[in-house]
Design a protein around this motif. Structure first.
Motif, PDB file in Angstrom:
ATOM      1  N   ILE A  63      46.093  34.273  43.393  1.00 30.75           N
ATOM      2  CA  ILE A  63      46.554  34.738  42.161  1.00 30.75           C
ATOM      3  C   ILE A  63      47.085  36.174  42.405  1.00 30.75           C
ATOM      4  O   ILE A  63      46.154  37.039  42.781  1.00 30.75           O
ATOM      5  CB  ILE A  63      45.620  34.500  41.217  1.00 30.75           C
ATOM      6  N   HIS A  64      48.356  36.376  42.115  1.00 31.90           N
ATOM      7  CA  HIS A  64      48.885  37.645  42.494  1.00 31.90           C
ATOM      8  C   HIS A  64      48.875  38.351  41.037  1.00 31.90           C
ATOM      9  O   HIS A  64      49.599  37.874  40.147  1.00 31.90           O
ATOM     10  CB  HIS A  64      50.250  37.345  43.099  1.00 31.90           C
ATOM     11  N   VAL A  65      48.318  39.404  41.146  1.00 37.13           N
ATOM     12  CA  VAL A  65      48.060  40.088  39.761  1.00 37.13           C
ATOM     13  C   VAL A  65      48.503  41.583  39.762  1.00 37.13           C
ATOM     14  O   VAL A  65      48.346  42.232  41.086  1.00 37.13           O
ATOM     15  CB  VAL A  65      46.363  40.324  39.341  1.00 37.13           C
ATOM     16  N   ARG A  66      49.471  41.753  39.017  1.00 40.89           N
ATOM     17  CA  ARG A  66      50.227  43.203  39.077  1.00 40.89           C
ATOM     18  C   ARG A  66      49.942  43.827  37.708  1.00 40.89           C
ATOM     19  O   ARG A  66      50.150  43.055  36.655  1.00 40.89           O
ATOM     20  CB  ARG A  66      51.720  42.914  39.396  1.00 40.89           C
ATOM     21  N   SER A  67      49.557  45.169  37.828  1.00 40.59           N
ATOM     22  CA  SER A  67      49.479  45.757  36.589  1.00 40.59           C
ATOM     23  C   SER A  67      50.923  46.324  36.065  1.00 40.59           C
ATOM     24  O   SER A  67      51.682  46.794  36.904  1.00 40.59           O
ATOM     25  CB  SER A  67      48.387  47.056  36.726  1.00 40.59           C
ATOM     26  N   LYS A  68      51.163  46.137  35.016  1.00 36.67           N
ATOM     27  CA  LYS A  68      52.342  46.591  34.199  1.00 36.67           C
ATOM     28  C   LYS A  68      52.489  48.127  34.315  1.00 36.67           C
ATOM     29  O   LYS A  68      53.775  48.574  34.263  1.00 36.67           O
ATOM     30  CB  LYS A  68      52.687  46.054  32.776  1.00 36.67           C
ATOM     31  N   ASP A  69      51.176  48.962  34.158  1.00 41.38           N
ATOM     32  CA  ASP A  69      51.352  50.254  34.345  1.00 41.38           C
ATOM     33  C   ASP A  69      51.309  51.039  35.620  1.00 41.38           C
ATOM     34  O   ASP A  69      51.382  52.449  35.615  1.00 41.38           O
ATOM     35  CB  ASP A  69      50.218  51.125  33.506  1.00 41.38           C
ATOM     36  N   LYS A  70      51.278  50.011  36.413  1.00 43.20           N
ATOM     37  CA  LYS A  70      51.216  50.479  38.071  1.00 43.20           C
ATOM     38  C   LYS A  70      50.003  51.382  38.450  1.00 43.20           C
ATOM     39  O   LYS A  70      49.986  51.982  39.242  1.00 43.20           O
ATOM     40  CB  LYS A  70      52.492  51.268  38.342  1.00 43.20           C
ATOM     41  N   GLN A  71      49.221  51.241  37.663  1.00 43.42           N
ATOM     42  CA  GLN A  71      47.667  51.965  37.690  1.00 43.42           C
ATOM     43  C   GLN A  71      46.963  51.076  38.618  1.00 43.42           C
ATOM     44  O   GLN A  71      47.181  49.816  38.787  1.00 43.42           O
ATOM     45  CB  GLN A  71      47.160  52.603  36.714  1.00 43.42           C
ATOM     46  N   PRO A  72      45.885  51.711  39.372  1.00 47.01           N
ATOM     47  CA  PRO A  72      45.091  50.939  40.227  1.00 47.01           C
ATOM     48  C   PRO A  72      44.355  49.857  39.674  1.00 47.01           C
ATOM     49  O   PRO A  72      44.049  50.037  38.468  1.00 47.01           O
ATOM     50  CB  PRO A  72      44.217  52.028  41.039  1.00 47.01           C
ATOM     51  N   LEU A  73      44.058  48.605  40.301  1.00 43.81           N
ATOM     52  CA  LEU A  73      43.438  47.770  39.744  1.00 43.81           C
ATOM     53  C   LEU A  73      42.162  47.560  40.579  1.00 43.81           C
ATOM     54  O   LEU A  73      41.916  47.913  41.715  1.00 43.81           O
ATOM     55  CB  LEU A  73      44.264  46.136  40.064  1.00 43.81           C
ATOM     56  N   GLU A  74      41.149  46.922  39.664  1.00 45.35           N
ATOM     57  CA  GLU A  74      39.877  46.594  40.401  1.00 45.35           C
ATOM     58  C   GLU A  74      39.605  44.851  40.420  1.00 45.35           C
ATOM     59  O   GLU A  74      39.613  44.350  39.410  1.00 45.35           O
ATOM     60  CB  GLU A  74      38.735  47.256  39.888  1.00 45.35           C
ATOM     61  N   ALA A  75      39.453  44.613  41.525  1.00 46.97           N
ATOM     62  CA  ALA A  75      39.411  42.944  41.695  1.00 46.97           C
ATOM     63  C   ALA A  75      38.264  42.567  40.935  1.00 46.97           C
ATOM     64  O   ALA A  75      38.377  41.646  40.078  1.00 46.97           O
ATOM     65  CB  ALA A  75      39.130  42.601  43.194  1.00 46.97           C
ATOM     66  N   ALA A  76      37.075  43.361  40.938  1.00 51.40           N
ATOM     67  CA  ALA A  76      35.924  42.652  40.257  1.00 51.40           C
ATOM     68  C   ALA A  76      36.036  42.718  38.918  1.00 51.40           C
ATOM     69  O   ALA A  76      35.599  41.843  38.244  1.00 51.40           O
ATOM     70  CB  ALA A  76      34.756  43.530  40.588  1.00 51.40           C
ATOM     71  N   GLU A  77      36.855  43.587  38.104  1.00 52.31           N
ATOM     72  CA  GLU A  77      36.923  43.553  36.988  1.00 52.31           C
ATOM     73  C   GLU A  77      38.086  42.519  36.407  1.00 52.31           C
ATOM     74  O   GLU A  77      38.299  42.217  35.178  1.00 52.31           O
ATOM     75  CB  GLU A  77      37.832  44.980  36.364  1.00 52.31           C
ATOM     76  N   LEU A  78      38.699  41.778  37.117  1.00 49.52           N
ATOM     77  CA  LEU A  78      39.734  40.868  36.993  1.00 49.52           C
ATOM     78  C   LEU A  78      39.463  39.582  37.474  1.00 49.52           C
ATOM     79  O   LEU A  78      40.207  38.631  36.974  1.00 49.52           O
ATOM     80  CB  LEU A  78      41.227  41.348  37.637  1.00 49.52           C
ATOM     81  N   VAL A  79      38.666  39.165  37.997  1.00 46.01           N
ATOM     82  CA  VAL A  79      37.812  37.631  38.459  1.00 46.01           C
ATOM     83  C   VAL A  79      37.836  36.897  37.258  1.00 46.01           C
ATOM     84  O   VAL A  79      38.508  35.731  37.280  1.00 46.01           O
ATOM     85  CB  VAL A  79      36.954  37.906  39.383  1.00 46.01           C
ATOM     86  N   GLU A  80      37.261  37.307  36.247  1.00 50.24           N
ATOM     87  CA  GLU A  80      37.116  36.542  35.020  1.00 50.24           C
ATOM     88  C   GLU A  80      38.426  36.045  34.574  1.00 50.24           C
ATOM     89  O   GLU A  80      38.523  35.080  34.039  1.00 50.24           O
ATOM     90  CB  GLU A  80      36.137  37.098  33.978  1.00 50.24           C
TER      91      GLU A  80
END
Length: 117
Positions: A63-80
């Motif tokens: 699953i390729h996840v891209r933030s629209k605001d180009k800010q850093p992502l944290e995998a643990a926060e996006l797993v659910e």
């Protein structure tokens, strides 16, 4: 022989065109994008674009996840969010998290999260 060289040079130049390049260096050439699984979602006040990729005859979902605001992502926060997104899109067995398949861009504005189902 001349025709083969010309064909090779034309093919190489077409592959080098910007529009022909992969949209992300996180995606492997052997992965197949599942176009009907594209989604634009909001989660915790942020916008995301999600796409799924598979490898033919294998079980992992990438699953390729891209933030629209180009800010850093944290995998643990996006797993659910990512697991809820993929469940109705092809899983016939219980979903299993595969963090060993995870990848991230240098600036962490893109993640690939691995799942198996």
């Amino acid at each position: 022989m001349k025709g083969i060289i010309t064909t090779t040079l034309v093919a190489a130049s077409l592959l080098a065109l910007p529009g022909m390049a992969a949209q992300s260096n996180l995606i492997e050439r052997s992965w197949v994008k599942v176009d009907e699984n594209h989604a634009e979602l909001e989660h915790a006040g942020r916008g995301y674009a999600l796409d799924t990729y598979i490898v033919m005859f294998q079980q992992p979902y990438y699953i390729h996840v891209r933030s629209k605001d180009k800010q850093p992502l944290e995998a643990a926060e996006l797993v659910e969010m990512a697991s809820e997104y993929i469940k109705p899109r092809g899983c016939t067995q219980p979903l299993e998290r595969r963090s060993d398949l995870d990848r991230s861009s240098a600036d962490n504005s893109e993640l690939v999260l691995g799942f198996q189902c």
